[in-house]
Design a protein around this motif. Structure first.
Motif, PDB file in Angstrom:
ATOM      1  N   PRO A  49     -72.550  -7.483 -29.509  1.00  0.00           N
ATOM      2  CA  PRO A  49     -72.268  -6.012 -28.988  1.00  0.00           C
ATOM      3  C   PRO A  49     -72.212  -5.374 -27.608  1.00  0.00           C
ATOM      4  N   ASN A  50     -71.220  -4.747 -27.355  1.00  0.00           N
ATOM      5  CA  ASN A  50     -70.926  -4.283 -26.050  1.00  0.00           C
ATOM      6  C   ASN A  50     -70.341  -5.349 -24.829  1.00  0.00           C
ATOM      7  N   LEU A  51     -69.998  -6.524 -25.561  1.00  0.00           N
ATOM      8  CA  LEU A  51     -69.329  -7.785 -24.587  1.00  0.00           C
ATOM      9  C   LEU A  51     -68.069  -8.033 -24.995  1.00  0.00           C
ATOM     10  N   GLY A  69     -64.535   2.579 -23.657  1.00  0.00           N
ATOM     11  CA  GLY A  69     -65.702   2.876 -22.871  1.00  0.00           C
ATOM     12  C   GLY A  69     -66.231   1.834 -22.059  1.00  0.00           C
ATOM     13  N   ILE A  70     -65.423   1.033 -21.327  1.00  0.00           N
ATOM     14  CA  ILE A  70     -65.806  -0.218 -20.453  1.00  0.00           C
ATOM     15  C   ILE A  70     -66.386   0.615 -19.275  1.00  0.00           C
ATOM     16  N   THR A  71     -67.610  -0.113 -18.719  1.00  0.00           N
ATOM     17  CA  THR A  71     -68.321   0.353 -17.581  1.00  0.00           C
ATOM     18  C   THR A  71     -68.491  -0.782 -16.643  1.00  0.00           C
ATOM     19  N   HIS A  72     -68.350  -1.740 -17.128  1.00  0.00           N
ATOM     20  CA  HIS A  72     -68.529  -3.101 -16.164  1.00  0.00           C
ATOM     21  C   HIS A  72     -67.381  -4.070 -16.626  1.00  0.00           C
ATOM     22  N   VAL A  73     -66.651  -4.783 -15.384  1.00  0.00           N
ATOM     23  CA  VAL A  73     -65.745  -5.668 -15.483  1.00  0.00           C
ATOM     24  C   VAL A  73     -66.095  -7.014 -14.890  1.00  0.00           C
ATOM     25  N   LEU A  74     -65.948  -7.978 -15.459  1.00  0.00           N
ATOM     26  CA  LEU A  74     -66.185  -9.376 -14.587  1.00  0.00           C
ATOM     27  C   LEU A  74     -64.868 -10.123 -14.712  1.00  0.00           C
ATOM     28  N   SER A  75     -64.228 -10.353 -13.515  1.00  0.00           N
ATOM     29  CA  SER A  75     -62.920 -10.730 -13.445  1.00  0.00           C
ATOM     30  C   SER A  75     -63.225 -12.474 -13.248  1.00  0.00           C
ATOM     31  N   ALA A  76     -62.847 -13.140 -14.035  1.00  0.00           N
ATOM     32  CA  ALA A  76     -63.132 -14.598 -13.897  1.00  0.00           C
ATOM     33  C   ALA A  76     -61.639 -15.372 -13.300  1.00  0.00           C
ATOM     34  N   LEU A 113     -76.062 -13.499 -14.754  1.00  0.00           N
ATOM     35  CA  LEU A 113     -77.012 -12.600 -14.183  1.00  0.00           C
ATOM     36  C   LEU A 113     -76.280 -10.925 -14.128  1.00  0.00           C
ATOM     37  N   PHE A 114     -75.034 -10.994 -13.942  1.00  0.00           N
ATOM     38  CA  PHE A 114     -74.310  -9.798 -14.017  1.00  0.00           C
ATOM     39  C   PHE A 114     -74.236  -9.323 -15.390  1.00  0.00           C
ATOM     40  N   LEU A 115     -73.899 -10.035 -16.328  1.00  0.00           N
ATOM     41  CA  LEU A 115     -73.715  -9.595 -17.742  1.00  0.00           C
ATOM     42  C   LEU A 115     -75.068  -9.334 -18.126  1.00  0.00           C
ATOM     43  N   SER A 116     -76.191  -9.955 -18.138  1.00  0.00           N
ATOM     44  CA  SER A 116     -77.330  -9.481 -18.738  1.00  0.00           C
ATOM     45  C   SER A 116     -77.931  -8.352 -18.010  1.00  0.00           C
ATOM     46  N   GLU A 117     -77.760  -8.072 -16.736  1.00  0.00           N
ATOM     47  CA  GLU A 117     -78.190  -6.822 -16.084  1.00  0.00           C
ATOM     48  C   GLU A 117     -77.521  -5.533 -16.591  1.00  0.00           C
ATOM     49  N   ALA A 118     -76.062  -5.836 -16.708  1.00  0.00           N
ATOM     50  CA  ALA A 118     -75.246  -4.668 -17.323  1.00  0.00           C
ATOM     51  C   ALA A 118     -75.630  -4.305 -18.638  1.00  0.00           C
ATOM     52  N   LEU A 119     -75.753  -5.476 -19.675  1.00  0.00           N
ATOM     53  CA  LEU A 119     -76.015  -5.377 -20.939  1.00  0.00           C
ATOM     54  C   LEU A 119     -77.617  -4.939 -21.156  1.00  0.00           C
ATOM     55  N   ASP A 121     -78.460  -2.145 -20.316  1.00  0.00           N
ATOM     56  CA  ASP A 121     -78.333  -0.517 -20.438  1.00  0.00           C
ATOM     57  C   ASP A 121     -77.569  -0.584 -21.900  1.00  0.00           C
ATOM     58  N   PRO A 122     -78.095   0.186 -22.759  1.00  0.00           N
ATOM     59  CA  PRO A 122     -77.434   0.247 -24.104  1.00  0.00           C
ATOM     60  C   PRO A 122     -75.923   1.115 -24.150  1.00  0.00           C
ATOM     61  N   LYS A 123     -75.958   1.565 -23.152  1.00  0.00           N
ATOM     62  CA  LYS A 123     -74.773   2.497 -23.048  1.00  0.00           C
ATOM     63  C   LYS A 123     -73.466   1.726 -21.983  1.00  0.00           C
ATOM     64  N   ALA A 124     -73.871   0.553 -21.828  1.00  0.00           N
ATOM     65  CA  ALA A 124     -72.871  -0.335 -20.771  1.00  0.00           C
ATOM     66  C   ALA A 124     -72.150  -1.029 -21.848  1.00  0.00           C
ATOM     67  N   ARG A 125     -70.798  -1.259 -21.406  1.00  0.00           N
ATOM     68  CA  ARG A 125     -69.761  -1.932 -22.179  1.00  0.00           C
ATOM     69  C   ARG A 125     -69.125  -2.802 -21.110  1.00  0.00           C
ATOM     70  N   VAL A 126     -69.172  -3.958 -21.393  1.00  0.00           N
ATOM     71  CA  VAL A 126     -68.543  -4.972 -20.344  1.00  0.00           C
ATOM     72  C   VAL A 126     -67.284  -5.724 -20.806  1.00  0.00           C
TER      73      VAL A 126
END
Length: 188
Positions: A49-51, A69-76, A113-119, A121-126
């Motif tokens: 959910p949300n990832l 509804g993406i709120t966070h982006v991790l560019s690898a 850490l970035f993913l766990s911190e973002a997620l 928030d139940p409204k975050a979508r990464v």
């Protein structure tokens, strides 16, 4: 040379039960969000959910990011990522090469850490992406699952592949996921 980052996770990080497709909190790929992107690349897929996982084209598509509804982006990936300026996003970029000999392990604590911190928030979508959405992005998502649920690299890779068929971490990354899992087990 990148600074050393602690491999320990916050104590509450492992408190959630691992998701399964049968669990009530599981929402299938895309959470029913209709996507209208004409592309040969697979659509962004919700792994847990949300990832979400996808390719560079998805990360640079403002309409798609808004639809999901993406709120966070991790560019690898290395190189410039042109995230839409009109979409408010938190971003982390990891300069990962797509090679079995590329250093992945040193970036896993920061990505997890970035993913766990973002997620939290139940409204975050990464959205996690790399150039093609195959090896680097799936490896980063697998590392998150290993840290979050205590899975082995094999369990994490199989789970991600079951949700997102293109996922295929290269053999060097799979080995480094094993190193990451062992380092986490030492701190638990």
């Amino acid at each position: 040379m990148a600074p050393k980052i602690s491999l320990s996770m916050p104590p509450s990080f492992n408190s959630m039960a691992a998701p399964t497709p049968a669990s009530p909190s599981w929402r299938g790929p895309h959470s029913g969000v209709p996507l209208s992107v004409a592309s040969s690349a697979p659509a962004p897929t919700e792994i847990v959910p949300n990832l979400f996982i996808a390719d560079l084209g998805a990360a640079e598509n403002p309409k798609l990011l808004i639809q999901l509804g993406i709120t966070h982006v991790l560019s690898a990936m290395c190189g410039r990522v042109l995230l839409p300026a009109n979409v408010p996003l938190a971003q982390l970029q990891l300069p990962l090469q797509d090679s079995p000999f590329a250093e992945l392990a040193e970036y896993l604590p920061a990505s997890t850490l970035f993913l766990s911190e973002a997620l939290r928030d139940p409204k975050a979508r990464v959205l996690v992406h790399c150039a093609q959405g195959i090896s680097r992005s799936s490896s980063v998502v697998c590392a998150y699952l290993i840290a979050k649920y205590g899975w082995t690299p094999d369990q994490a890779v199989r789970f991600v592949k079951s949700k997102y068929a293109p996922a295929d971490p290269n053999p060097g990354f799979v080995m480094q996921l094993g190193e990451y899992a062992r380092s986490l087990n030492k701190t638990r």
